[in-house]
Design a protein around this motif. Structure first.
Motif, PDB file in Angstrom:
ATOM      1  N   GLY A   1       0.784  -1.227   0.000  1.00 38.58           N
ATOM      2  CA  GLY A   1       0.000   0.000   0.000  1.00 38.58           C
ATOM      3  C   GLY A   1       0.814   1.274   0.000  1.00 38.58           C
ATOM      4  N   LEU A   2       2.154   1.182   0.040  1.00 31.38           N
ATOM      5  CA  LEU A   2       2.986   2.382  -0.009  1.00 31.38           C
ATOM      6  C   LEU A   2       2.949   2.980  -1.410  1.00 31.38           C
ATOM      7  CD1 LEU A   2       6.159   1.223   1.959  1.00 31.38           C
ATOM      8  CD2 LEU A   2       4.409   2.823   2.715  1.00 31.38           C
ATOM      9  N   PRO A   3       3.229   4.273  -1.543  1.00 35.01           N
ATOM     10  CA  PRO A   3       3.289   4.852  -2.885  1.00 35.01           C
ATOM     11  C   PRO A   3       4.487   4.286  -3.649  1.00 35.01           C
ATOM     12  CG  PRO A   3       3.888   6.492  -1.234  1.00 35.01           C
ATOM     13  CD  PRO A   3       3.419   5.278  -0.506  1.00 35.01           C
ATOM     14  N   ALA A   4       4.283   4.022  -4.918  1.00 36.29           N
ATOM     15  CA  ALA A   4       5.328   3.462  -5.773  1.00 36.29           C
ATOM     16  C   ALA A   4       5.541   4.387  -6.958  1.00 36.29           C
ATOM     17  CB  ALA A   4       4.928   2.068  -6.247  1.00 36.29           C
ATOM     18  N   GLY A   5       6.782   4.455  -7.438  1.00 38.25           N
ATOM     19  CA  GLY A   5       7.126   5.300  -8.575  1.00 38.25           C
ATOM     20  C   GLY A   5       7.763   4.492  -9.683  1.00 38.25           C
ATOM     21  N   PRO A   6       7.875   5.075 -10.888  1.00 43.88           N
ATOM     22  CA  PRO A   6       8.409   4.334 -12.027  1.00 43.88           C
ATOM     23  C   PRO A   6       9.919   4.128 -11.984  1.00 43.88           C
ATOM     24  CG  PRO A   6       7.799   6.547 -12.679  1.00 43.88           C
ATOM     25  CD  PRO A   6       7.365   6.388 -11.263  1.00 43.88           C
ATOM     26  N   ASP A   7      10.640   4.849 -11.136  1.00 43.33           N
ATOM     27  CA  ASP A   7      12.097   4.722 -11.050  1.00 43.33           C
ATOM     28  C   ASP A   7      12.450   3.892  -9.816  1.00 43.33           C
ATOM     29  OD1 ASP A   7      14.798   4.959 -11.228  1.00 43.33           O
ATOM     30  OD2 ASP A   7      14.872   7.112 -10.828  1.00 43.33           O
ATOM     31  N   PRO A   8      13.077   2.709  -9.985  1.00 46.40           N
ATOM     32  CA  PRO A   8      13.389   1.880  -8.815  1.00 46.40           C
ATOM     33  C   PRO A   8      14.450   2.493  -7.901  1.00 46.40           C
ATOM     34  CG  PRO A   8      14.274   0.886 -10.804  1.00 46.40           C
ATOM     35  CD  PRO A   8      13.453   2.067 -11.233  1.00 46.40           C
ATOM     36  N   ASP A   9      15.264   3.417  -8.437  1.00 50.45           N
ATOM     37  CA  ASP A   9      16.305   4.050  -7.626  1.00 50.45           C
ATOM     38  C   ASP A   9      15.803   5.284  -6.895  1.00 50.45           C
ATOM     39  OD1 ASP A   9      18.144   2.140  -8.473  1.00 50.45           O
ATOM     40  OD2 ASP A   9      18.598   3.290 -10.291  1.00 50.45           O
ATOM     41  N   ASP A  10      14.654   5.814  -7.282  1.00 51.00           N
ATOM     42  CA  ASP A  10      14.097   7.022  -6.662  1.00 51.00           C
ATOM     43  C   ASP A  10      12.624   6.772  -6.348  1.00 51.00           C
ATOM     44  OD1 ASP A  10      13.845   9.624  -5.724  1.00 51.00           O
ATOM     45  OD2 ASP A  10      13.407  10.433  -7.712  1.00 51.00           O
ATOM     46  N   VAL A  11      12.373   6.021  -5.283  1.00 47.79           N
ATOM     47  CA  VAL A  11      10.995   5.692  -4.919  1.00 47.79           C
ATOM     48  C   VAL A  11      10.387   6.830  -4.111  1.00 47.79           C
ATOM     49  CG1 VAL A  11      11.372   3.211  -4.981  1.00 47.79           C
ATOM     50  CG2 VAL A  11      11.746   4.445  -2.865  1.00 47.79           C
ATOM     51  N   PRO A  12       9.084   7.089  -4.251  1.00 48.94           N
ATOM     52  CA  PRO A  12       8.444   8.153  -3.472  1.00 48.94           C
ATOM     53  C   PRO A  12       8.366   7.786  -1.995  1.00 48.94           C
ATOM     54  CG  PRO A  12       6.824   7.032  -4.840  1.00 48.94           C
ATOM     55  CD  PRO A  12       8.161   6.466  -5.191  1.00 48.94           C
ATOM     56  N   VAL A  13       8.413   8.818  -1.173  1.00 43.36           N
ATOM     57  CA  VAL A  13       8.347   8.633   0.273  1.00 43.36           C
ATOM     58  C   VAL A  13       6.892   8.737   0.702  1.00 43.36           C
ATOM     59  CG1 VAL A  13       9.119   9.544   2.487  1.00 43.36           C
ATOM     60  CG2 VAL A  13      10.630   9.656   0.504  1.00 43.36           C
ATOM     61  N   ALA A  14       6.487   7.848   1.615  1.00 47.31           N
ATOM     62  CA  ALA A  14       5.117   7.869   2.110  1.00 47.31           C
ATOM     63  C   ALA A  14       4.896   9.118   2.951  1.00 47.31           C
ATOM     64  CB  ALA A  14       4.838   6.623   2.939  1.00 47.31           C
ATOM     65  N   GLN A  15       3.719   9.718   2.798  1.00 45.66           N
ATOM     66  CA  GLN A  15       3.359  10.882   3.595  1.00 45.66           C
ATOM     67  C   GLN A  15       3.171  10.454   5.042  1.00 45.66           C
ATOM     68  OE1 GLN A  15       3.152  14.016   2.500  1.00 45.66           O
ATOM     69  NE2 GLN A  15       3.618  13.448   0.407  1.00 45.66           N
ATOM     70  N   GLY A  16       3.783  11.180   5.949  1.00 41.68           N
ATOM     71  CA  GLY A  16       3.638  10.851   7.368  1.00 41.68           C
ATOM     72  C   GLY A  16       2.263  11.263   7.860  1.00 41.68           C
ATOM     73  N   SER A  17       1.697  10.443   8.692  1.00 44.09           N
ATOM     74  CA  SER A  17       0.395  10.779   9.246  1.00 44.09           C
ATOM     75  C   SER A  17       0.611  11.510  10.570  1.00 44.09           C
ATOM     76  CB  SER A  17      -0.448   9.528   9.470  1.00 44.09           C
ATOM     77  OG  SER A  17       0.211   8.676  10.374  1.00 44.09           O
ATOM     78  N   ALA A  18      -0.272  12.431  10.867  1.00 50.03           N
ATOM     79  CA  ALA A  18      -0.175  13.192  12.106  1.00 50.03           C
ATOM     80  C   ALA A  18      -0.464  12.267  13.288  1.00 50.03           C
ATOM     81  CB  ALA A  18      -1.159  14.344  12.097  1.00 50.03           C
ATOM     82  N   PRO A  19       0.304  12.397  14.364  1.00 49.40           N
ATOM     83  CA  PRO A  19       0.049  11.529  15.513  1.00 49.40           C
ATOM     84  C   PRO A  19      -1.288  11.866  16.163  1.00 49.40           C
ATOM     85  CG  PRO A  19       1.660  13.198  16.073  1.00 49.40           C
ATOM     86  CD  PRO A  19       1.394  13.320  14.596  1.00 49.40           C
ATOM     87  N   TYR A  20      -1.819  10.897  16.887  1.00 49.46           N
ATOM     88  CA  TYR A  20      -3.091  11.104  17.571  1.00 49.46           C
ATOM     89  C   TYR A  20      -2.922  12.202  18.613  1.00 49.46           C
ATOM     90  CZ  TYR A  20      -7.074  10.368  20.590  1.00 49.46           C
ATOM     91  OH  TYR A  20      -8.205  10.554  21.339  1.00 49.46           O
ATOM     92  N   ARG A  21      -3.834  13.137  18.627  1.00 49.00           N
ATOM     93  CA  ARG A  21      -3.768  14.241  19.569  1.00 49.00           C
ATOM     94  C   ARG A  21      -5.080  14.300  20.338  1.00 49.00           C
ATOM     95  NH1 ARG A  21      -1.616  19.679  17.211  1.00 49.00           N
ATOM     96  NH2 ARG A  21       0.195  18.358  17.081  1.00 49.00           N
TER      97      ARG A  21
END
Length: 112
Positions: free
Chosen positions: A62-82
């Motif tokens: 379920g992580l984001p995937a990109g077309p370049d195997p050497d430069d994969v997209p970073v998953a967006q961090g979710s805000a911690p529970y507040r």
């Protein structure tokens, strides 16, 4: 012995083979591979004239995937529970909270 089962299973009587002659020709396609941060490869087939998106969700994790195997997209961090108090502290300083508390206590005591 076949025990009463017909020779043709999964087909209707009178149905013939369904090939490209009945469905029409397939649109020209291109296969695009996407890689996620865990190293999973997801291959998606697009029509040639379709715009290929920059990211695709990995089918495995379920992580984001990109077309370049050497430069994969970073998953967006979710805000911690507040908690509610956390949101209040975000809007007000400790001094503001003390002032509001003293006003509320004064109302309860009947001094205001």
């Amino acid at each position: 012995m076949a025990q009463g089962r017909g020779g043709i299973r999964g087909a209707r009587i009178g149905s013939g083979p369904m090939g490209e002659s009945e469905r029409g020709e397939l649109a020209p396609r291109t296969a695009v591979s996407f890689w996620c941060g865990n190293g999973h490869r997801t291959q998606i087939t697009f029509a040639v004239e379709a715009a290929v998106p920059p990211t695709w969700d990995c089918r495995n994790c379920g992580l984001p995937a990109g077309p370049d195997p050497d430069d994969v997209p970073v998953a967006q961090g979710s805000a911690p529970y507040r908690t509610h108090l956390g949101y209040v502290r975000q809007r007000r300083s400790q001094e503001d909270g003390e002032i509001l508390l003293n006003e509320a206590l004064a109302k309860l005591r009947g001094t205001i």
